[in-house]
Enzyme design. Structure first.
Site, mmCIF file in Angstrom:
data_model
loop_
_atom_site.group_PDB
_atom_site.id
_atom_site.type_symbol
_atom_site.label_atom_id
_atom_site.label_comp_id
_atom_site.label_asym_id
_atom_site.label_seq_id
_atom_site.Cartn_x
_atom_site.Cartn_y
_atom_site.Cartn_z
ATOM 1 C CB ILE A 157 -0.978 0.010 1.201
ATOM 2 C CG1 ILE A 157 -0.232 -0.102 2.535
ATOM 3 C CG2 ILE A 157 -2.008 -1.092 1.074
ATOM 4 C CD1 ILE A 157 -1.149 -0.089 3.758
ATOM 5 C CG ASP A 158 -0.232 4.511 -2.403
ATOM 6 O OD1 ASP A 158 0.394 3.727 -3.131
ATOM 7 O OD2 ASP A 158 -1.254 5.119 -2.766
ATOM 8 C CE LYS A 159 7.079 8.790 3.038
ATOM 9 N NZ LYS A 159 8.030 9.799 2.494
ATOM 10 N NE ARG A 260 -3.115 8.748 -3.550
ATOM 11 C CZ ARG A 260 -1.795 8.863 -3.582
ATOM 12 N NH1 ARG A 260 -1.027 7.785 -3.501
ATOM 13 N NH2 ARG A 260 -1.238 10.054 -3.706
#
Length: 348
Positions: A157-159, A260
């Site tokens: 998953i994203d930062k 997103r």
């Protein structure tokens, strides 16, 4: 022989495995499958292929086989291959991990904000995977990337996204989980705060996702399917705050930045998502008081307001369906409370 690469992880995928499919043509003479695959895999050693076959990363007509299986015309072969864009070594580092669950096959981690999942350009240490490598080595000093590729990481998953990740503790478990991700049987639910009033109570977004044509670090939606990879997101409204909406998103596919990009595509950019313009006032008034309120909200949740809340899959050893849930982190709770209070009638 026909070959197709279903997933290119370094293009637009959260999963870290690449799936290659082969169809054995008519006229193919019997040949050991490890040798047959090696001839079609660049820089692949026989030993590595045999290990992958043994661990279950290869199937023939939907079933696992032994390395001495002889291919025959009409066989459909699927091979899961870990292809990572950054071949950097993983340096084990002691780290306080939020372990939600752990057994002999899997580990569930609750990832905090502002933490990169795996090493890459500019982030060779301090990533979640550095900590996972250290954790696993304390349990089994003999473990390495050859016996457990990328130390069991099968998705990311994203930062600045918080929430649940599953880590495989054996190569067999990694193969099982990778297959489940490819077959879209892993249950993943996210909670997001998005700009604007989402009018429909629920809906489905279906649009390809691929690299942005101008800004290569970003991704974009391509509803005509002319670029990128097929992507589907289901959403439902949890709570409305006039200017922003709290939604739950269910992923049917796992593309990088999927929620997103898809929410932005339908006009509801995620709150404080600076990469996609969500760190500006996209809905609301021009009054100074409101501007200050929104700025305070950005301070309360200084990141993209997205949390991986639910993760469910079939356990690689028991075969039973298991589910895990992570409560919303403090920063998202704070900003949600701010919006709730903002809408309360003010005393006269």
């Amino acid at each position: 022989m026909q070959e197709a690469q279903d997933i290119l992880q370094d293009d637009n995928n959260e999963e870290l495995y690449e799936r290659r499919t082969f169809h054995v043509d008519k006229g193919q003479e019997p040949m050991r499958i490890d040798k047959w695959v090696q001839q079609r895999m660049e820089n692949a050693t026989r030993n590595k292929i045999q290990r992958g076959i043994e661990d279950g990363f290869l199937t023939v007509n939907g079933k696992t086989v032994k390395s001495n299986y002889k291919v025959k015309p009409g066989d459909d072969i699927i091979l899961l291959s870990l292809e990572h864009p950054d071949e950097s070594d993983i340096k084990p580092e002691p780290m306080a991990l939020q372990v939600v669950h752990e057994d002999d096959a899997v580990m569930i981690i609750n990832k905090p904000a502002n933490m990169v999942v795996h090493p890459g350009v500019g982030n060779y240490s301090g990533t979640l995977l550095n900590g996972i490598a250290y954790h696993l080595l304390q349990q089994n000093p003999a473990i390495d990337e050859e016996s457990l590729p990328r130390y069991g990481l099968v998705h990311r998953i994203d930062k600045n996204t918080t929430g649940l990740l599953v880590i495989a503790k054996t190569a067999e478990a990694a193969a099982s989980l990778a297959k489940q991700f490819f077959n879209h049987t892993v249950a993943r639910k996210y909670v997001a705060l998005v700009w604007g009033n989402v009018e429909e109570d629920s809906g489905t977004i279906e649009a390809h996702i691929g690299r942005h044509q101008r800004f290569r670090k970003m991704f974009d939606a391509y509803p005509e399917g002319d670029h990128g990879k097929h992507a589907i997101t289901h959403y439902r409204v949890l709570e409305r705050f006039n200017y922003v909406t709290l939604v739950e998103c269910v992923l049917e596919t796992g593309r990088t930045h999927q929620i997103r990009v898809h929410m932005r595509h339908i006009g509801h950019t995620l709150f404080n998502d600076w990469e996609y313009g969500g760190d500006k006032i996209l809905k609301g008034t021009i009054y100074t008081k409101y501007k200050q309120f929104v700025e305070n909200c950005f301070v309360a949740c200084p990141r993209c307001a997205l949390h991986a809340r639910t993760l469910g899959f079939q356990h690689p050893l028991t075969g039973k369906e298991i589910f895990f849930e992570s409560a919303l982190p403090d920063d998202m709770n704070k900003v949600i409370d701010k919006w709730r209070n903002y809408l309360k009638p003010k005393d006269l």
